[in-house]
Motif scaffolding. Sequence first.
Motif, PDB file in Angstrom:
ATOM      1  N   ARG A  96       0.839  -1.191   0.000  1.00 17.07           N
ATOM      2  CA  ARG A  96       0.000   0.000   0.000  1.00 17.07           C
ATOM      3  C   ARG A  96       0.874   1.240   0.000  1.00 17.07           C
ATOM      4  O   ARG A  96       1.901   1.279   0.681  1.00 17.07           O
ATOM      5  CB  ARG A  96      -0.886   0.008   1.250  1.00 17.07           C
ATOM      6  CG  ARG A  96      -2.008  -1.002   1.183  1.00 17.07           C
ATOM      7  CD  ARG A  96      -2.761  -1.042   2.499  1.00 17.07           C
ATOM      8  NE  ARG A  96      -4.003  -1.766   2.332  1.00 17.07           N
ATOM      9  CZ  ARG A  96      -5.207  -1.194   2.259  1.00 17.07           C
ATOM     10  NH1 ARG A  96      -5.323   0.107   2.389  1.00 17.07           N
ATOM     11  NH2 ARG A  96      -6.289  -1.922   2.076  1.00 17.07           N
ATOM     12  N   THR A  97       0.438   2.251  -0.708  1.00 16.31           N
ATOM     13  CA  THR A  97       1.152   3.518  -0.672  1.00 16.31           C
ATOM     14  C   THR A  97       0.957   4.136   0.708  1.00 16.31           C
ATOM     15  O   THR A  97       0.159   3.655   1.515  1.00 16.31           O
ATOM     16  CB  THR A  97       0.598   4.491  -1.717  1.00 16.31           C
ATOM     17  OG1 THR A  97      -0.782   4.701  -1.435  1.00 16.31           O
ATOM     18  CG2 THR A  97       0.756   3.951  -3.126  1.00 16.31           C
ATOM     19  N   VAL A  98       1.681   5.208   0.979  1.00 13.62           N
ATOM     20  CA  VAL A  98       1.568   5.905   2.256  1.00 13.62           C
ATOM     21  C   VAL A  98       0.107   6.278   2.526  1.00 13.62           C
ATOM     22  O   VAL A  98      -0.451   5.982   3.585  1.00 13.62           O
ATOM     23  CB  VAL A  98       2.474   7.155   2.244  1.00 13.62           C
ATOM     24  CG1 VAL A  98       2.117   8.082   3.392  1.00 13.62           C
ATOM     25  CG2 VAL A  98       3.937   6.736   2.318  1.00 13.62           C
ATOM     26  N   ALA A  99      -0.547   6.899   1.523  1.00 15.79           N
ATOM     27  CA  ALA A  99      -1.941   7.318   1.710  1.00 15.79           C
ATOM     28  C   ALA A  99      -2.838   6.118   1.979  1.00 15.79           C
ATOM     29  O   ALA A  99      -3.699   6.149   2.864  1.00 15.79           O
ATOM     30  CB  ALA A  99      -2.425   8.072   0.475  1.00 15.79           C
ATOM     31  N   LYS A 100      -2.604   5.027   1.231  1.00 13.27           N
ATOM     32  CA  LYS A 100      -3.443   3.833   1.392  1.00 13.27           C
ATOM     33  C   LYS A 100      -3.215   3.175   2.756  1.00 13.27           C
ATOM     34  O   LYS A 100      -4.128   2.579   3.322  1.00 13.27           O
ATOM     35  CB  LYS A 100      -3.139   2.828   0.273  1.00 13.27           C
ATOM     36  CG  LYS A 100      -3.735   3.219  -1.054  1.00 13.27           C
ATOM     37  CD  LYS A 100      -5.210   2.855  -1.100  1.00 13.27           C
ATOM     38  CE  LYS A 100      -5.839   3.257  -2.412  1.00 13.27           C
ATOM     39  NZ  LYS A 100      -7.310   3.167  -2.348  1.00 13.27           N
ATOM     40  N   ASN A 101      -1.987   3.265   3.269  1.00 13.94           N
ATOM     41  CA  ASN A 101      -1.711   2.735   4.599  1.00 13.94           C
ATOM     42  C   ASN A 101      -2.478   3.515   5.658  1.00 13.94           C
ATOM     43  O   ASN A 101      -3.064   2.933   6.571  1.00 13.94           O
ATOM     44  CB  ASN A 101      -0.214   2.783   4.894  1.00 13.94           C
ATOM     45  CG  ASN A 101       0.475   1.465   4.606  1.00 13.94           C
ATOM     46  OD1 ASN A 101       0.228   0.470   5.268  1.00 13.94           O
ATOM     47  ND2 ASN A 101       1.303   1.450   3.579  1.00 13.94           N
ATOM     48  N   VAL A 102      -2.481   4.836   5.512  1.00 17.27           N
ATOM     49  CA  VAL A 102      -3.198   5.667   6.471  1.00 17.27           C
ATOM     50  C   VAL A 102      -4.702   5.360   6.400  1.00 17.27           C
ATOM     51  O   VAL A 102      -5.407   5.388   7.407  1.00 17.27           O
ATOM     52  CB  VAL A 102      -2.923   7.161   6.197  1.00 17.27           C
ATOM     53  CG1 VAL A 102      -3.774   8.043   7.089  1.00 17.27           C
ATOM     54  CG2 VAL A 102      -1.450   7.469   6.413  1.00 17.27           C
ATOM     55  N   GLN A 103      -5.156   5.015   5.184  1.00 11.40           N
ATOM     56  CA  GLN A 103      -6.589   4.759   4.985  1.00 11.40           C
ATOM     57  C   GLN A 103      -7.052   3.400   5.479  1.00 11.40           C
ATOM     58  O   GLN A 103      -8.261   3.178   5.609  1.00 11.40           O
ATOM     59  CB  GLN A 103      -6.912   4.837   3.493  1.00 11.40           C
ATOM     60  CG  GLN A 103      -7.334   6.215   3.054  1.00 11.40           C
ATOM     61  CD  GLN A 103      -7.706   6.244   1.598  1.00 11.40           C
ATOM     62  OE1 GLN A 103      -8.078   5.236   1.028  1.00 11.40           O
ATOM     63  NE2 GLN A 103      -7.606   7.412   1.010  1.00 11.40           N
ATOM     64  N   LEU A 104      -6.096   2.480   5.735  1.00 11.15           N
ATOM     65  CA  LEU A 104      -6.479   1.100   6.045  1.00 11.15           C
ATOM     66  C   LEU A 104      -7.566   1.001   7.117  1.00 11.15           C
ATOM     67  O   LEU A 104      -8.614   0.399   6.883  1.00 11.15           O
ATOM     68  CB  LEU A 104      -5.235   0.294   6.434  1.00 11.15           C
ATOM     69  CG  LEU A 104      -5.500  -1.132   6.903  1.00 11.15           C
ATOM     70  CD1 LEU A 104      -5.952  -2.004   5.740  1.00 11.15           C
ATOM     71  CD2 LEU A 104      -4.264  -1.741   7.543  1.00 11.15           C
ATOM     72  N   PRO A 105      -7.365   1.612   8.300  1.00 15.22           N
ATOM     73  CA  PRO A 105      -8.431   1.504   9.304  1.00 15.22           C
ATOM     74  C   PRO A 105      -9.731   2.170   8.845  1.00 15.22           C
ATOM     75  O   PRO A 105     -10.816   1.675   9.169  1.00 15.22           O
ATOM     76  CB  PRO A 105      -7.859   2.203  10.533  1.00 15.22           C
ATOM     77  CG  PRO A 105      -6.677   2.957  10.068  1.00 15.22           C
ATOM     78  CD  PRO A 105      -6.185   2.297   8.835  1.00 15.22           C
ATOM     79  N   GLU A 115     -14.958  11.179   3.192  1.00  9.43           N
ATOM     80  CA  GLU A 115     -14.446  11.283   4.554  1.00  9.43           C
ATOM     81  C   GLU A 115     -13.053  10.641   4.642  1.00  9.43           C
ATOM     82  O   GLU A 115     -12.156  11.170   5.302  1.00  9.43           O
ATOM     83  CB  GLU A 115     -15.430  10.602   5.523  1.00  9.43           C
ATOM     84  CG  GLU A 115     -15.102  10.766   6.999  1.00  9.43           C
ATOM     85  CD  GLU A 115     -15.112  12.212   7.478  1.00  9.43           C
ATOM     86  OE1 GLU A 115     -15.592  13.083   6.728  1.00  9.43           O
ATOM     87  OE2 GLU A 115     -14.618  12.468   8.592  1.00  9.43           O
ATOM     88  N   LYS A 116     -12.894   9.498   3.950  1.00 10.20           N
ATOM     89  CA  LYS A 116     -11.586   8.831   3.931  1.00 10.20           C
ATOM     90  C   LYS A 116     -10.529   9.776   3.379  1.00 10.20           C
ATOM     91  O   LYS A 116      -9.461   9.945   3.960  1.00 10.20           O
ATOM     92  CB  LYS A 116     -11.649   7.576   3.040  1.00 10.20           C
ATOM     93  CG  LYS A 116     -11.995   6.320   3.767  1.00 10.20           C
ATOM     94  CD  LYS A 116     -11.735   5.075   2.944  1.00 10.20           C
ATOM     95  CE  LYS A 116     -12.375   5.087   1.583  1.00 10.20           C
ATOM     96  NZ  LYS A 116     -12.541   3.758   0.988  1.00 10.20           N
TER      97      LYS A 116
END
Lengths: 267, 315
Positions: A96-105, A115-116
């Motif tokens: 996952r990219t940085v943004a996608k990692n932050v979005q995981l939860p 909102e994500k």
Amino acid sequence: MTEPVVVLENVDKIFGEGAADQVHALKEINLQIEQNDFISLIGPSGCGKSTLLRVVGDLIQPSSGGAVINGKSARQARLDQDYGIVFQAATLYDWRTVAKNVQLPLELMQFSRSEKDRRTQAMLELVELTDFAAHYPWQLSGGMQQRVAIARALSFEPSILLMDEPFGALDEMTRERLNLELLNIWRKTDTTVLFVTHSITEAVFLSTRVIVMSARPGRITADIAIDLPQPRNSETRSNVRFFELETEVRNALRISEGGQAASRAPA
Amino acid sequence: MSESRQRIWAPVLILVALVILWETLVTAFNIQQFLLPKPSAILGNLAQVVVHGGTASTGESAAELSLGNRFFVVLPGGLTPEIEENLQNARWVEFPFGARSVSVVRGSNLTPILAASWFTLKEALGGMAMGTLAGVAVALATTRWTASREALLPFAIAANSMPIIAFAPIMNNWFGIDNPFSKMAIVTVMIFFPIMINTLRGLISVDSRSLELMRSYAASDTEILFKLRIPNALPSLFSGLKVAGALAMIGAIVGEYFGGPRIALGVFITQEAALFRFASAWAAIIVACLIGITIYLVILLAERLALPWHPTFRA
């Protein structure tokens, strides 16, 4: 006064109970954490600090005793997604990219798309990684990875942030910078922090209270209020009171370790 | 840039050096061609050299056009099995009705070898598809239902220990010698294990912190499977596919050694060797190798496209 965020009563944890090599990790732990507290757990290696953190986060079940989190069982608090967790290793997902990692939860908690995106953007700004949103974890330094992990843990605004030696693997300069960043974030949000560390300096600098634990079986041997003025900054480290508190924590550790700490504690 | 060029040129230079050494040694020691043909003979077998172009009318015999018994007549449509048979047995060919334009070529095997390769490649790819599906399915099932792992693993190991030489004739019996499915079944059994065990390892060997993280978000088992285990398993699935790609061609050819249609590569190699046409057999073997390398490169490319995040592809 509002009810405490964490209440631990007579918590005991024995790994491999009944076996010949059973490990008594925690013994008679009683602890109350109030809202907006920043609590550091400090103690010798293997004293059960991480175990205690996991008991609070319902990742380990206590052998006896009880944990009440936000007035609920620890399990219910976990299902209600009250916890944000940061480990010593950033534990980002490589794919996952940085943004996608932050979005995981946020994905798992079914936030709307807008909102994500809004929260991801806000979190990346908070940890100053906006320019790295599309990067993959291996393209980041250790300190940057850890900031992504913190952004991920905060993205869904958990009421409790559990941090297990989050800066333990970083160099001193990065660690001091991230300490300041973490305090900034903590002030801006409504989070209660439970922070495991090996570093006396770090514990005193960050915390409102430092909990000192003894070697196995882990017991709480001292509970030291850190009355340094807020907000803390780089000048805090040269405050006379800072040195007094450091000495107090060091002495408490020495007593709890039965003299071993004299040689191990940093000068 | 220069580094990537070096990566291409180093093996090419070694290959050229080896071929030259091979050619020289065979010539110097006068090695019989049934032991080891010269590379030039093998390549010559693949090169389709047009010696004479012309037209022919119905009924004209090849002997009249040919310049000697080493030259064959090939029609524009390529070799049909009947003509191929004639070419092998006789010095001349009767042109089928209506043929107009012909080329006289030195006995090239490129066309039959490519046709046979295509046939065998289809068997290999069919078997790969089935083996991969089966391997991934079993790996997923044993991850989801841990209890089934102990129950299924012994059978997977048994399938892996099965001697393929013994298994091939049985599959030929089951599905019929000329049915491509018999070879696909052999390939399926051969590649099932490397695919299954690699995928399973990737699905299970998930970092314990990553799992704790998922639990702290109250993620369900299905969410953990799709968001953590499957992405984590993709690199090892590709490792399995690389092993399977090489095995697939081998499996199909070995299956054909125990019988198959005349058009198959394994049958072609057996027949050519039996007829002492070793250069032609070697040519077919080299084409089989080239196909194996191509399959590997295609998997490598797919891996790069599918896993752009993987640290091995650091620019």
